[in-house]
Design an enzyme around this catalytic site. Structure first.
Site, PDB file in Angstrom:
ATOM      1  N   ASN A  51       0.821  -1.213   0.000  1.00 26.32           N
ATOM      2  CA  ASN A  51       0.000   0.000   0.000  1.00 26.32           C
ATOM      3  C   ASN A  51       0.854   1.261   0.000  1.00 26.32           C
ATOM      4  O   ASN A  51       0.434   2.302  -0.503  1.00 26.32           O
ATOM      5  CB  ASN A  51      -0.940   0.008   1.208  1.00 26.32           C
ATOM      6  CG  ASN A  51      -2.045  -1.014   1.092  1.00 26.32           C
ATOM      7  OD1 ASN A  51      -2.420  -1.407  -0.011  1.00 26.32           O
ATOM      8  ND2 ASN A  51      -2.565  -1.469   2.216  1.00 26.32           N
ATOM      9  N   ASP A 104       2.138   1.306  -9.757  1.00 24.29           N
ATOM     10  CA  ASP A 104       0.772   0.789  -9.727  1.00 24.29           C
ATOM     11  C   ASP A 104       0.726  -0.670 -10.173  1.00 24.29           C
ATOM     12  O   ASP A 104      -0.159  -1.427  -9.768  1.00 24.29           O
ATOM     13  CB  ASP A 104      -0.120   1.647 -10.630  1.00 24.29           C
ATOM     14  CG  ASP A 104      -1.601   1.335 -10.459  1.00 24.29           C
ATOM     15  OD1 ASP A 104      -2.064   1.228  -9.307  1.00 24.29           O
ATOM     16  OD2 ASP A 104      -2.293   1.174 -11.479  1.00 24.29           O
ATOM     17  N   ASP A 107       2.781  -2.964  -7.116  1.00 31.07           N
ATOM     18  CA  ASP A 107       2.251  -3.124  -5.761  1.00 31.07           C
ATOM     19  C   ASP A 107       1.607  -4.489  -5.542  1.00 31.07           C
ATOM     20  O   ASP A 107       1.791  -5.124  -4.494  1.00 31.07           O
ATOM     21  CB  ASP A 107       1.269  -2.001  -5.413  1.00 31.07           C
ATOM     22  CG  ASP A 107       0.139  -1.848  -6.426  1.00 31.07           C
ATOM     23  OD1 ASP A 107       0.026  -2.686  -7.348  1.00 31.07           O
ATOM     24  OD2 ASP A 107      -0.646  -0.879  -6.298  1.00 31.07           O
ATOM     25  N   ASP A 125      -5.866   0.499  -3.942  1.00 28.96           N
ATOM     26  CA  ASP A 125      -5.326   0.718  -5.287  1.00 28.96           C
ATOM     27  C   ASP A 125      -6.372   1.341  -6.201  1.00 28.96           C
ATOM     28  O   ASP A 125      -6.163   2.402  -6.810  1.00 28.96           O
ATOM     29  CB  ASP A 125      -4.842  -0.615  -5.852  1.00 28.96           C
ATOM     30  CG  ASP A 125      -4.065  -0.456  -7.149  1.00 28.96           C
ATOM     31  OD1 ASP A 125      -4.062   0.646  -7.718  1.00 28.96           O
ATOM     32  OD2 ASP A 125      -3.471  -1.444  -7.600  1.00 28.96           O
ATOM     33  N   HIS A 126      -7.535   0.700  -6.312  1.00 31.13           N
ATOM     34  CA  HIS A 126      -8.558   1.181  -7.233  1.00 31.13           C
ATOM     35  C   HIS A 126      -9.175   2.490  -6.770  1.00 31.13           C
ATOM     36  O   HIS A 126      -9.587   3.310  -7.597  1.00 31.13           O
ATOM     37  CB  HIS A 126      -9.642   0.117  -7.408  1.00 31.13           C
ATOM     38  CG  HIS A 126      -9.146  -1.108  -8.110  1.00 31.13           C
ATOM     39  ND1 HIS A 126      -9.840  -2.302  -8.126  1.00 31.13           N
ATOM     40  CD2 HIS A 126      -8.012  -1.330  -8.825  1.00 31.13           C
ATOM     41  CE1 HIS A 126      -9.156  -3.203  -8.814  1.00 31.13           C
ATOM     42  NE2 HIS A 126      -8.051  -2.629  -9.257  1.00 31.13           N
ATOM     43  N   ASP A 129      -6.815   5.108  -7.864  1.00 30.19           N
ATOM     44  CA  ASP A 129      -6.897   5.216  -9.324  1.00 30.19           C
ATOM     45  C   ASP A 129      -8.091   6.064  -9.759  1.00 30.19           C
ATOM     46  O   ASP A 129      -8.016   6.790 -10.755  1.00 30.19           O
ATOM     47  CB  ASP A 129      -7.012   3.821  -9.949  1.00 30.19           C
ATOM     48  CG  ASP A 129      -5.678   3.095  -9.997  1.00 30.19           C
ATOM     49  OD1 ASP A 129      -4.638   3.745  -9.790  1.00 30.19           O
ATOM     50  OD2 ASP A 129      -5.676   1.873 -10.241  1.00 30.19           O
TER      51      ASP A 129
END
Length: 417
Positions: A51, A104, A107, A125-126, A129
């Site tokens: 993260n 990205d 990870d 993550d998303h 994004d």
């Protein structure tokens, strides 16, 4: 302050059952990028939390956004006789985007390598994004300027192409249970905007729109004047850019998403939700489109021309919040929201900025007043979104007894997986 609970017991139990399921058939992704990331991740220390890698990439995106904005806040640099943006800015931006994109991709490799894969990492993550999807397209507008790409057209590009593409990918997963990674994602990372100049084939426009590495590098080497030269059939680069964006979405992205959803119902492999439940995630997005479009068109002071950068950040923040809540719902297999609370704030701002009876009341709604509305709603939305994201991460960390940015030494495996 950050102990508010947004997640229900149903959400948390759904996260406990969650298993990541994705399909990636991109030739570039499978044969180039993944092997490259598998090689890179071996040089990352095992104590480095996945993260933290994700967040570092996002901070690079934010830093690049502020860097370019510092030299061209109002998207006017391209329209000046001598472009005031130093060449090194384009190189720094290209390098920042290149690193952010690769971090990205790395990870997830680091998570599997350290045995720390889980729903928090994917959500983190998303979610980030979805914010990047609002920030990165704005880089491109600096290259074209407000003459070739007026702010209202910028608004349509961000809302109806970039946001929609990103959102539909998660809408697709909400109904199919599978994350179908678009072919155009990795191609976009490298060549999407440059395609408009060099006549290569475009595959698709990815949701996060990070494909500016090459075009920023070319701008550093040649100069931003390149993007003022006519392209095919007398079209400006901005026109070509818009045409390719729309065509790539209509021809390669949306039909594939609809086909995957249809196939999941046909083969009974998806969530098999009734029609109204299946389209429920679209309702807050339609609300955002409807209210923001109403404000843009009927604004007393033509707000989209006053401070387009701040306005796009405002809409992007609300979009990111809507998208994050959808991601939470699809990962936890719960019912998604049909409305977003930040839309009430946007409705108030729109009402104030489009109220038709100020003159009859003897009130002059000035440019400064409408800008104050924009700055206020942007501040409120940003604070609310950061609060939501922080609280959700804290809740998940507490529930799974983990730390977001730290790997306990005892959990890191001794050898590469």
């Amino acid at each position: 302050m950050f102990h508010y609970k947004y997640l229900s017991d149903e959400h948390l139990k759904g996260f406990e059952r969650y298993k990541y399921n994705s399909v990636d058939t991109s030739l570039l992704s499978v044969h180039v990028m993944h092997p490259f990331w598998n090689w890179c991740v071996k040089y990352f220390p095992r104590w480095l939390a996945p993260n933290l890698i994700t967040f570092t990439g996002f901070l690079l995106t934010v830093a690049t956004f502020f860097l370019i904005g510092n030299y061209d806040y109002g998207f006017t640099a391209a329209d000046q006789e001598e472009n005031p943006i130093p060449r090194w800015v384009w190189l720094a931006a290209a390098f920042g985007i290149f690193l952010a994109y690769n971090l990205d991709g790395i990870d997830g490799k680091q998570a599997r390598r350290t045995g720390t894969s889980g729903p928090l990492g994917e959500l983190f993550d998303h979610g980030l994004d979805s914010y990047s999807a609002a920030l990165i397209p704005i880089y491109m507008f600096t290259l074209f300027g407000v003459t070739d790409l007026p702010p209202i057209r910028m608004f349509y590009v961000i809302s109806y192409v970039i946001f929609l593409n990103f959102y539909l990918t998660h809408f697709e997963k909400y109904n199919t249970g599978v994350m179908f990674l678009p072919w155009g994602y990795d191609f976009t990372m490298w060549v999407r905007p440059a395609i408009a100049q060099v006549s290569l084939t475009i595959y698709s426009v990815s949701s996060s729109s990070q494909g500016v590495t090459i075009v920023l590098s070319v701008t550093f080497c040649v100069g931003p004047w390149l993007w003022r030269a006519p392209t095919f059939f007398g079209l400006t680069p901005a026109d070509s850019f818009l045409v390719l964006l729309v065509l790539s979405a209509v021809l390669s992205s949306h039909p594939v998403i609809l086909w995957n959803i249809y196939k999941s119902y046909r083969d009974r492999t998806g969530k098999m939700r009734p029609f109204l439940e299946a389209i429920r995630p679209l309702m807050p997005l339609v609300g955002l489109y409807a209210v923001s479009h109403y404000w843009m068109v009927l604004s007393i002071n033509d707000v989209v021309t006053l401070d387009p950068r701040m306005l796009f950040v405002c809409f992007g923040t609300i979009f990111s919040n809507i998208c994050c809540r959808l991601i939470v719902a699809q990962m936890s297999d719960t019912r998604t929201d049909c409305w977003n609370g930040l839309l009430w704030v946007l409705l108030v701002a729109t009402g104030v900025s489009t109220f038709p009876f100020y003159d009859s009341l003897g009130v002059h709604f000035s440019v400064g007043m409408e800008l104050a509305v924009v700055y206020t709603i942007t501040g409120i939305s940003t604070a609310a979104h950061i609060h939501y994201g922080t609280c959700v991460v804290r809740e998940m960390c507490h529930h799974f007894n983990i730390k977001c940015f730290q790997i306990p030494p005892s959990e890191a495996p001794l050898a590469d997986a």
